[in-house]
Design an enzyme around this catalytic site. Sequence first.
Site, mmCIF file in Angstrom:
data_model
loop_
_atom_site.group_PDB
_atom_site.id
_atom_site.type_symbol
_atom_site.label_atom_id
_atom_site.label_comp_id
_atom_site.label_asym_id
_atom_site.label_seq_id
_atom_site.Cartn_x
_atom_site.Cartn_y
_atom_site.Cartn_z
ATOM 1 N N GLU A 244 -15.443 -5.222 -42.445
ATOM 2 C CA GLU A 244 -15.364 -4.190 -43.536
ATOM 3 C C GLU A 244 -15.726 -4.714 -44.824
ATOM 4 O OE1 GLU A 244 -14.395 -1.319 -43.025
ATOM 5 O OE2 GLU A 244 -13.838 -0.538 -44.854
ATOM 6 N N SER A 376 -11.624 -17.910 -49.604
ATOM 7 C CA SER A 376 -11.421 -18.185 -51.192
ATOM 8 C C SER A 376 -12.617 -18.156 -51.896
ATOM 9 C CB SER A 376 -10.614 -19.631 -51.212
ATOM 10 O OG SER A 376 -11.912 -20.566 -51.101
#
Length: 391
Positions: A244, A376
């Site tokens: 996604e 991250s």
Amino acid sequence: MNLDFDDEAIAFIAEVRTFVRANLAPETKARVLLGHLPDREERTVWQRALVARGWGAPAWPVEHGGPGWSVVQRYLFDEVLSEEGAPSAPVFGMSMLAPVLMRYGTPEQVAVLLPRILNIDDWWCQGFSEPNAGSDLAAVRTRARLDGDEWVINGQKIWTTLAHQADRIFCLVRTEDAPKKQEGLSILLISMDAPGITVKPIITIDGAHEVNEVFFDEVRISAGDIVGEAGKGWDYAKYLLGHERTGIARVGQSKREIGRLKELAAATVRGGRALREDPVFANRIASLEVELRALELTTLRMVSALHAGAPPGPEANILKIRGSELQQDVAEAIMDAWGGAAFGPTEDAGGLEASPAVAAAMTYFNLRKVSIYGGSNEIQRNILARSLLGL
Ligand SMILES: Cc1cc2nc3c(=O)[nH]c(=O)nc-3n(C[C@H](O)[C@H](O)[C@H](O)COP(=O)(O)OP(=O)(O)OC[C@H]3O[C@@H](n4cnc5c(N)ncnc54)[C@H](O)[C@@H]3O)c2cc1C
């Protein structure tokens, strides 16, 4: 490349907005706008309204209940919902597990699990990260061994979002020892009420209970509750994490929040004038708007390229970095606009009853997470350095 919306797109935006305004419960909207996670009940009510309209799974193929939208329509849909304060989709089942099952699951898994994900009959959580296996995900040490026709699982997951509300968890576990750590991994589908599972809350810096530790002690599940083949879990995990991409920048959400910042700055008087008249603060708002516009254009460039059939490129990593930074910067500006009120009177206990000022501080602290989860920002920069600069 054409970044202007045509008449059809403009009509689509209006149709979605009208639907949201007519169907989203005002209390749910208010809670989202205060920065709180809507609870499972609220999400379920909203999701079922979308399902009834045929919009429950914008990114799914038509044969599985998707509306058959283009990538542009999906982008616009997500943005309008964010702008309007609708709860986000239950991402773990809908956007992560479902695409993997469609590609690698058995016909029975597809037939049974997908409708339950769509309707939120099953609430899924994601059991990937472990202590010492976050950025280095392939280092997971939770193990599963086959015992007759059952997998037996032992180990620990951490940071598992909403595990305390979930019915099921998909877990990346080690099923074989292998020379390369990316080999010998599998994805198992586990019921959260299986004996031997313990969920312990982690209270985050904003005082919220969103994430958990999940412990597995001789947990037994059927041998069939696995995605695809044993040992191929790393390939499936990569597919799952990369699937996604279009909503990654959260443009709609930042647009909505900058709108709220401007209203707040207009209504807040400091030093005898509205905060928005303060040249330093006005400059800060303008900079955020410029950043937002740049982010939106980069997102639209990516959406336009995907629409034209191009494979996803490094834009997704750029969008993750800039989108998360912008969310954090806007939240900080809103908290600063509230000033000392954001610390609240001592009787304001925070939580769901928090005043808007205290909720702004909670949101500021809560959004520290967006530059950590989903890979991250440092890891995103590493990927960019490799893919764009060949470093
Ligand atoms: C609120 C929240 C919700 C989450 N929800 C889930 C969930 O539902 N399910 C799930 O499985 N996981 C979840 N996570 C986990 C998340 O995916 C990990 O926190 C993330 O991947 C980072 O891993 P880590 O915490 O182990 O940090 P580490 O990997 O130990 O990293 C620590 C620091 O070092 C930096 N770093 C690490 N490696 C490198 C490198 N090679 N180069 C440069 N810098 C590096 C990182 O950027 C970070 O700043 C969630 C995390 C948060 C904060």
